[in-house]
Write a protein that holds these residues in place. Structure first.
Motif, PDB file in Angstrom:
ATOM      1  N   LEU A  19      47.861 -24.087 -17.279  1.00 10.99           N
ATOM      2  CA  LEU A  19      47.459 -22.861 -17.984  1.00 10.99           C
ATOM      3  C   LEU A  19      46.170 -23.061 -18.774  1.00 10.99           C
ATOM      4  CD1 LEU A  19      50.672 -21.189 -19.472  1.00 10.99           C
ATOM      5  CD2 LEU A  19      49.044 -20.217 -17.859  1.00 10.99           C
ATOM      6  N   VAL A  20      46.077 -24.167 -19.491  1.00 11.20           N
ATOM      7  CA  VAL A  20      44.880 -24.454 -20.275  1.00 11.20           C
ATOM      8  C   VAL A  20      43.671 -24.540 -19.344  1.00 11.20           C
ATOM      9  CG1 VAL A  20      43.725 -26.187 -21.734  1.00 11.20           C
ATOM     10  CG2 VAL A  20      46.113 -25.556 -22.188  1.00 11.20           C
ATOM     11  N   ALA A  21      43.829 -25.218 -18.225  1.00 11.56           N
ATOM     12  CA  ALA A  21      42.727 -25.341 -17.265  1.00 11.56           C
ATOM     13  C   ALA A  21      42.285 -23.967 -16.778  1.00 11.56           C
ATOM     14  CB  ALA A  21      43.148 -26.220 -16.090  1.00 11.56           C
ATOM     15  N   ARG A  22      43.227 -23.117 -16.430  1.00 13.10           N
ATOM     16  CA  ARG A  22      42.903 -21.771 -15.954  1.00 13.10           C
ATOM     17  C   ARG A  22      42.171 -20.983 -17.047  1.00 13.10           C
ATOM     18  NH1 ARG A  22      47.934 -19.262 -14.931  1.00 13.10           N
ATOM     19  NH2 ARG A  22      48.239 -20.954 -13.466  1.00 13.10           N
ATOM     20  N   GLN A  23      42.668 -21.053 -18.267  1.00 14.17           N
ATOM     21  CA  GLN A  23      42.076 -20.268 -19.359  1.00 14.17           C
ATOM     22  C   GLN A  23      40.683 -20.759 -19.752  1.00 14.17           C
ATOM     23  OE1 GLN A  23      44.959 -20.005 -22.554  1.00 14.17           O
ATOM     24  NE2 GLN A  23      46.520 -19.193 -21.171  1.00 14.17           N
ATOM     25  N   LEU A  24      40.436 -22.049 -19.589  1.00 14.51           N
ATOM     26  CA  LEU A  24      39.129 -22.605 -19.957  1.00 14.51           C
ATOM     27  C   LEU A  24      38.179 -22.747 -18.764  1.00 14.51           C
ATOM     28  CD1 LEU A  24      40.208 -25.379 -22.501  1.00 14.51           C
ATOM     29  CD2 LEU A  24      39.183 -23.143 -23.010  1.00 14.51           C
ATOM     30  N   GLY A  25      38.654 -22.391 -17.570  1.00 15.19           N
ATOM     31  CA  GLY A  25      37.819 -22.509 -16.383  1.00 15.19           C
ATOM     32  C   GLY A  25      37.560 -23.951 -15.979  1.00 15.19           C
ATOM     33  N   LEU A  26      38.541 -24.808 -16.215  1.00 16.63           N
ATOM     34  CA  LEU A  26      38.440 -26.230 -15.867  1.00 16.63           C
ATOM     35  C   LEU A  26      39.403 -26.526 -14.726  1.00 16.63           C
ATOM     36  CD1 LEU A  26      38.576 -27.627 -19.526  1.00 16.63           C
ATOM     37  CD2 LEU A  26      36.531 -27.171 -18.150  1.00 16.63           C
ATOM     38  N   ARG A  27      39.259 -27.698 -14.126  1.00 16.87           N
ATOM     39  CA  ARG A  27      40.243 -28.093 -13.124  1.00 16.87           C
ATOM     40  C   ARG A  27      41.270 -28.993 -13.782  1.00 16.87           C
ATOM     41  NH1 ARG A  27      39.042 -33.089 -10.358  1.00 16.87           N
ATOM     42  NH2 ARG A  27      37.163 -33.960 -11.243  1.00 16.87           N
ATOM     43  N   GLN A 141      49.938 -40.850 -32.226  1.00 15.12           N
ATOM     44  CA  GLN A 141      49.263 -40.417 -33.453  1.00 15.12           C
ATOM     45  C   GLN A 141      47.850 -40.980 -33.535  1.00 15.12           C
ATOM     46  OE1 GLN A 141      52.291 -41.825 -36.178  1.00 15.12           O
ATOM     47  NE2 GLN A 141      52.980 -39.735 -36.613  1.00 15.12           N
ATOM     48  N   ARG A 142      47.689 -42.237 -33.132  1.00 16.94           N
ATOM     49  CA  ARG A 142      46.374 -42.880 -33.200  1.00 16.94           C
ATOM     50  C   ARG A 142      45.365 -42.274 -32.234  1.00 16.94           C
ATOM     51  NH1 ARG A 142      46.947 -48.533 -31.723  1.00 16.94           N
ATOM     52  NH2 ARG A 142      44.728 -48.356 -31.342  1.00 16.94           N
ATOM     53  N   ILE A 143      45.812 -41.918 -31.041  1.00 17.93           N
ATOM     54  CA  ILE A 143      44.859 -41.432 -30.035  1.00 17.93           C
ATOM     55  C   ILE A 143      44.538 -39.950 -30.195  1.00 17.93           C
ATOM     56  CG2 ILE A 143      46.523 -40.819 -28.209  1.00 17.93           C
ATOM     57  CD1 ILE A 143      44.528 -42.122 -26.213  1.00 17.93           C
ATOM     58  N   ALA A 144      45.434 -39.193 -30.786  1.00 19.96           N
ATOM     59  CA  ALA A 144      45.318 -37.731 -30.790  1.00 19.96           C
ATOM     60  C   ALA A 144      44.312 -37.196 -31.795  1.00 19.96           C
ATOM     61  CB  ALA A 144      46.686 -37.109 -31.057  1.00 19.96           C
ATOM     62  N   HIS A 145      43.554 -36.228 -31.343  1.00 20.86           N
ATOM     63  CA  HIS A 145      42.727 -35.416 -32.237  1.00 20.86           C
ATOM     64  C   HIS A 145      43.554 -34.252 -32.786  1.00 20.86           C
ATOM     65  CE1 HIS A 145      39.530 -37.222 -29.593  1.00 20.86           C
ATOM     66  NE2 HIS A 145      38.984 -37.417 -30.771  1.00 20.86           N
ATOM     67  N   HIS A 146      44.514 -33.788 -31.969  1.00 21.36           N
ATOM     68  CA  HIS A 146      45.365 -32.650 -32.330  1.00 21.36           C
ATOM     69  C   HIS A 146      46.809 -32.963 -31.938  1.00 21.36           C
ATOM     70  CE1 HIS A 146      41.708 -30.242 -32.750  1.00 21.36           C
ATOM     71  NE2 HIS A 146      41.341 -30.685 -31.562  1.00 21.36           N
ATOM     72  N   GLU A 147      47.754 -32.435 -32.712  1.00 26.38           N
ATOM     73  CA  GLU A 147      49.183 -32.548 -32.403  1.00 26.38           C
ATOM     74  C   GLU A 147      49.737 -31.138 -32.242  1.00 26.38           C
ATOM     75  OE1 GLU A 147      51.299 -34.828 -35.347  1.00 26.38           O
ATOM     76  OE2 GLU A 147      49.757 -36.379 -35.395  1.00 26.38           O
ATOM     77  N   VAL A 148      50.504 -30.920 -31.167  1.00 26.61           N
ATOM     78  CA  VAL A 148      51.102 -29.619 -30.909  1.00 26.61           C
ATOM     79  C   VAL A 148      52.577 -29.817 -30.604  1.00 26.61           C
ATOM     80  CG1 VAL A 148      51.088 -27.589 -29.394  1.00 26.61           C
ATOM     81  CG2 VAL A 148      48.914 -28.677 -30.056  1.00 26.61           C
ATOM     82  N   VAL A 163      44.066 -23.994 -26.505  1.00 24.39           N
ATOM     83  CA  VAL A 163      42.766 -23.356 -26.237  1.00 24.39           C
ATOM     84  C   VAL A 163      42.081 -23.015 -27.552  1.00 24.39           C
ATOM     85  CG1 VAL A 163      41.661 -21.297 -25.277  1.00 24.39           C
ATOM     86  CG2 VAL A 163      43.361 -22.564 -23.929  1.00 24.39           C
ATOM     87  N   GLN A 164      42.822 -22.466 -28.492  1.00 24.61           N
ATOM     88  CA  GLN A 164      42.249 -22.120 -29.799  1.00 24.61           C
ATOM     89  C   GLN A 164      41.724 -23.367 -30.513  1.00 24.61           C
ATOM     90  OE1 GLN A 164      45.075 -20.672 -32.656  1.00 24.61           O
ATOM     91  NE2 GLN A 164      43.488 -20.018 -34.093  1.00 24.61           N
ATOM     92  N   ARG A 165      42.462 -24.463 -30.458  1.00 27.93           N
ATOM     93  CA  ARG A 165      42.055 -25.683 -31.159  1.00 27.93           C
ATOM     94  C   ARG A 165      40.830 -26.346 -30.541  1.00 27.93           C
ATOM     95  NH1 ARG A 165      46.607 -29.174 -33.842  1.00 27.93           N
ATOM     96  NH2 ARG A 165      47.950 -27.553 -34.691  1.00 27.93           N
ATOM     97  N   VAL A 166      40.688 -26.274 -29.224  1.00 22.23           N
ATOM     98  CA  VAL A 166      39.610 -27.024 -28.578  1.00 22.23           C
ATOM     99  C   VAL A 166      38.333 -26.214 -28.388  1.00 22.23           C
ATOM    100  CG1 VAL A 166      41.225 -28.566 -27.426  1.00 22.23           C
ATOM    101  CG2 VAL A 166      40.338 -26.583 -26.184  1.00 22.23           C
TER     102      VAL A 166
END
Length: 167
Positions: A19-27, A141-148, A163-166
């Protein structure tokens, strides 16, 4: 632009990633699928043949290859954070989003999945998930920029938050 999804199996990386890929136009790129394609066999077969260290070696190669590319949502295997060498390329590839879920949620989502051999041996499935999740949580926790948090949420809601966060 890339978006990197990390988290334990069953947290929604694949479904949300599409879904994120579709919404951002990424593969969408599944590192596990790419690893299996390159190895010509399934994850259980790879682990049986070369053990978890050999699997992690192959995974590290795949991470390096795809982290160097652009225009993708990278759906990482749950244990990608087991190798320190994967941290820098993934963090440099784009924002890393950790999809989180409680042990009970994960167990309900992946119980009966035969795509992964045991990580701990003789423990019950729930105990194994709990033990591995506790060990991996500081790494996520160490690798993440965001937690969802994905507990009790739809994939649409989770994807919208990412999508909103990135953006």
């Amino acid at each position: 632009m890339n978006v990197v999804l990390v988290g334990y199996r069953g947290t929604g990386k694949s479904a949300v990633g599409r879904l994120v890929a579709r919404q951002l136009g990424l593969r969408i790129v599944s590192l596990d699928a790419e690893l299996q394609r390159k190895a010509g066999r399934s994850v259980p077969e790879i682990v049986q043949d070369v053990g978890w260290p050999g699997f992690r070696d192959l995974e590290q190669e795949i991470v390096a290859t795809f982290a160097a590319r652009d225009g993708q949502v990278i759906d990482c295997g749950g244990g990608v954070i087991e190798r320190e060498a994967n941290f820098e390329p993934l963090r440099a590839a784009g924002p890393v989003v950790w999809l989180k879920a409680a042990t009970a949620t994960i167990v309900s989502r992946i119980h009966g999945d035969t795509q992964r051999p045991s990580l701990t041996g003789a423990k019950s499935f729930t105990d194994e998930v709990d033990e591995v999740l506790q060990r991996r949580t500081p790494l996520y926790q160490r690798i993440a920029h965001h937690e969802v948090d994905t507990d009790g949420r739809t994939i649409e809601d989770i994807a919208a938050e990412i999508v909103q966060r990135v953006r």
